[in-house]
Design a protein around this motif. Structure first.
Motif, mmCIF file in Angstrom:
data_model
loop_
_atom_site.group_PDB
_atom_site.id
_atom_site.type_symbol
_atom_site.label_atom_id
_atom_site.label_comp_id
_atom_site.label_asym_id
_atom_site.label_seq_id
_atom_site.Cartn_x
_atom_site.Cartn_y
_atom_site.Cartn_z
ATOM 1 N N THR A 21 -3.001 -16.598 8.477
ATOM 2 C CA THR A 21 -1.878 -16.751 9.407
ATOM 3 C C THR A 21 -2.355 -16.655 10.854
ATOM 4 O O THR A 21 -1.935 -17.426 11.716
ATOM 5 N N SER A 22 -3.260 -15.699 11.109
ATOM 6 C CA SER A 22 -3.782 -15.510 12.462
ATOM 7 C C SER A 22 -4.572 -16.733 12.912
ATOM 8 O O SER A 22 -4.424 -17.198 14.052
ATOM 9 N N TYR A 23 -5.385 -17.282 11.995
ATOM 10 C CA TYR A 23 -6.184 -18.468 12.343
ATOM 11 C C TYR A 23 -5.275 -19.660 12.631
ATOM 12 O O TYR A 23 -5.518 -20.432 13.556
ATOM 13 N N GLU A 24 -4.216 -19.814 11.831
ATOM 14 C CA GLU A 24 -3.288 -20.929 12.028
ATOM 15 C C GLU A 24 -2.610 -20.824 13.388
ATOM 16 O O GLU A 24 -2.332 -21.824 14.040
ATOM 17 N N ARG A 25 -2.376 -19.574 13.825
ATOM 18 C CA ARG A 25 -1.699 -19.362 15.101
ATOM 19 C C ARG A 25 -2.594 -19.706 16.290
ATOM 20 O O ARG A 25 -2.119 -20.221 17.301
ATOM 21 N N ILE A 26 -3.893 -19.395 16.185
ATOM 22 C CA ILE A 26 -4.802 -19.637 17.313
ATOM 23 C C ILE A 26 -5.573 -20.944 17.170
ATOM 24 O O ILE A 26 -6.394 -21.276 18.013
ATOM 25 N N LYS A 27 -5.325 -21.681 16.103
ATOM 26 C CA LYS A 27 -6.036 -22.928 15.839
ATOM 27 C C LYS A 27 -5.780 -23.939 16.950
ATOM 28 O O LYS A 27 -4.639 -24.090 17.403
ATOM 29 N N PRO A 28 -6.811 -24.645 17.431
ATOM 30 C CA PRO A 28 -6.574 -25.706 18.428
ATOM 31 C C PRO A 28 -5.597 -26.734 17.881
ATOM 32 O O PRO A 28 -5.666 -27.111 16.711
ATOM 33 N N TRP A 29 -4.691 -27.191 18.724
ATOM 34 C CA TRP A 29 -3.660 -28.120 18.262
ATOM 35 C C TRP A 29 -4.256 -29.435 17.782
ATOM 36 O O TRP A 29 -3.681 -30.099 16.927
ATOM 37 N N VAL A 30 -5.418 -29.804 18.337
ATOM 38 C CA VAL A 30 -6.081 -31.037 17.898
ATOM 39 C C VAL A 30 -6.399 -30.960 16.408
ATOM 40 O O VAL A 30 -6.264 -31.941 15.668
ATOM 41 N N ALA A 229 -4.786 -35.949 25.296
ATOM 42 C CA ALA A 229 -3.387 -35.652 25.616
ATOM 43 C C ALA A 229 -2.935 -34.354 24.954
ATOM 44 O O ALA A 229 -2.264 -33.522 25.591
ATOM 45 N N ILE A 230 -3.294 -34.159 23.680
ATOM 46 C CA ILE A 230 -2.911 -32.929 22.967
ATOM 47 C C ILE A 230 -3.567 -31.709 23.603
ATOM 48 O O ILE A 230 -2.949 -30.651 23.759
ATOM 49 N N THR A 231 -4.831 -31.855 24.009
ATOM 50 C CA THR A 231 -5.538 -30.745 24.656
ATOM 51 C C THR A 231 -4.885 -30.380 25.980
ATOM 52 O O THR A 231 -4.729 -29.188 26.304
ATOM 53 N N PHE A 232 -4.477 -31.391 26.770
ATOM 54 C CA PHE A 232 -3.777 -31.126 28.030
ATOM 55 C C PHE A 232 -2.478 -30.361 27.784
ATOM 56 O O PHE A 232 -2.149 -29.412 28.516
ATOM 57 N N ILE A 233 -1.737 -30.763 26.739
ATOM 58 C CA ILE A 233 -0.463 -30.118 26.441
ATOM 59 C C ILE A 233 -0.680 -28.660 26.033
ATOM 60 O O ILE A 233 0.025 -27.752 26.485
ATOM 61 N N GLN A 234 -1.667 -28.409 25.181
ATOM 62 C CA GLN A 234 -1.910 -27.036 24.734
ATOM 63 C C GLN A 234 -2.346 -26.147 25.896
ATOM 64 O O GLN A 234 -1.886 -25.012 26.025
ATOM 65 N N THR A 235 -3.242 -26.656 26.730
ATOM 66 C CA THR A 235 -3.708 -25.876 27.880
ATOM 67 C C THR A 235 -2.565 -25.595 28.852
ATOM 68 O O THR A 235 -2.408 -24.478 29.351
#
Length: 351
Positions: A21-30, A229-235
């Motif tokens: 669960t913790s890994y899924e939460r901090i996982k990069p959105w990409v 684009a996904i990286t920009f959104i997450q950051t």
């Protein structure tokens, strides 16, 4: 009913679940939103259609995926492998290498050859599980010519037990004997509609809000690269946790030069003053903007300027192309930008 049904989980099982669960939460959105199957792959309809037929027939050729970064090349082959073998068999049936790191002939002779020569017998009843393995070579255009020649021989020798998928940005850097043995698929930059749908989908799931004009800025900054684009959104979401993401934030993350600063830069070549051009180029460099970004925005501004003739635009484009390849080969950014400014000023002064 057995009491074991209500038995609490062991401490080890609880820790394992908490870790997942913790890994899924901090996982990069990409990675979190990477396509899991062929139906999730965005935009590349022709590629998906052909590969789906190969999926059902189990007759998969060697593959060569090429095109701009962030268009789904790696995601597509991983999704295909997942549908062919399932999550259990994928670990033993799929070898993924980044050829830019492991690009020498020794890797082909040892790692790839050893993986390719072994036959497979295990199957998964829930998946097709064809009798071959898949070797994925990402950034294959970084491989040396000797390594590619050795790879060609390996592809030929172990075709009964292994299929190869080469992924690259520039197909011209792959030797002809390899390209002739592969089914080639060109991945195009994602259309605006597909980019918008995917970004909206992620924003809805992650409870991210976009201010007016942010989506347009994001699409321009990413240039058809969904990963970017996904990286920009997450950051950006970490900077705007309780408020909408603004276009300014996206521009700063992407390194885009603000319009007001760039307008002053454009005025320097209009003045046709060497001192003004020297100061303008040095000013942008001091603010940390890259030469590549400056050239890109000069191109966009020139193309949109109706006061510049078609012939002048063609000459300026040649100038920009020369500067761009010089930057790729390691030339000084300030000198290249200054040279472009002086060239534009000279071209615009022509009658």
């Amino acid at each position: 009913m057995s009491n074991s049904f209500f038995a609490p989980k062991s401490a080890a099982a609880v820790r394992k679940d908490d870790a997942a669960t913790s890994y899924e939460r901090i996982k990069p959105w990409v990675e979190k939103y990477r396509p899991k199957n062929m139906d999730d792959v965005a935009s590349q309809e022709q590629v998906v259609k052909v590969l789906k037929k190969a999926l059902h027939s189990e007759n998969l050729p060697h593959l060569l995926f090429y095109g701009p970064p962030g268009t789904g090349k790696t995601s597509t082959i991983l999704a295909l492998a997942n549908e062919l073998f399932g999550p259990k068999l994928s670990k033993s049936r799929v070898l993924e290498l980044n050829a830019s790191d492991e690009r020498g002939i020794q890797i082909v002779r040892e790692k790839i050859k050893n993986f390719s020569r072994t036959t497979v017998t295990q199957i998964d009843s829930d998946h097709p599980s064809p009798p071959y393995k898949i070797v994925i070579l990402d950034e294959a255009d970084s491989m040396t010519k000797d390594a590619q020649s050795a790879l060609r021989r390996t592809m030929e020798q172990y075709s009964k037990t292994t299929r190869f998928c080469l992924i690259c940005n520039y197909v011209s850097r792959i030797i002809e004997p390899i390209t002739s043995r592969c089914a080639k698929f060109r991945f195009k930059s994602l259309p605006i509609d597909d980019l918008t749908k995917r970004i909206d989908y992620i924003c809805d799931l992650e409870n991210v809000q976009l201010a007016s004009g942010t989506m347009e800025t994001l699409i321009r900054a990413s240039g058809g690269d969904l990963r970017k684009a996904i990286t920009f959104i997450q950051t950006s979401s970490t900077l705007h946790q309780k408020e909408p993401i603004t276009p300014k934030t996206i521009q700063e993350l992407a390194g885009v030069i603000p319009e007001d600063i760039f307008d002053e830069f454009v005025q320097s070549w209009e003045k046709q003053s060497y001192k003004a051009m020297l100061e303008a180029s040095q000013n942008l460099m001091n603010q940390g903007f890259s030469g590549e970004t400056i050239l890109s925005q000069i191109h966009d501004r020139i193309v949109k300027d109706d006061s510049i003739t078609t012939l002048q635009k063609a000459k300026i484009s040649q100038l920009l192309g020369t500067a761009d390849i010089n930057l790729v080969h390691g030339s000084d950014e300030h000198l290249q930008v200054l040279n472009v400014l002086m060239g534009i000023s000279s071209i615009l002064a022509e009658k």
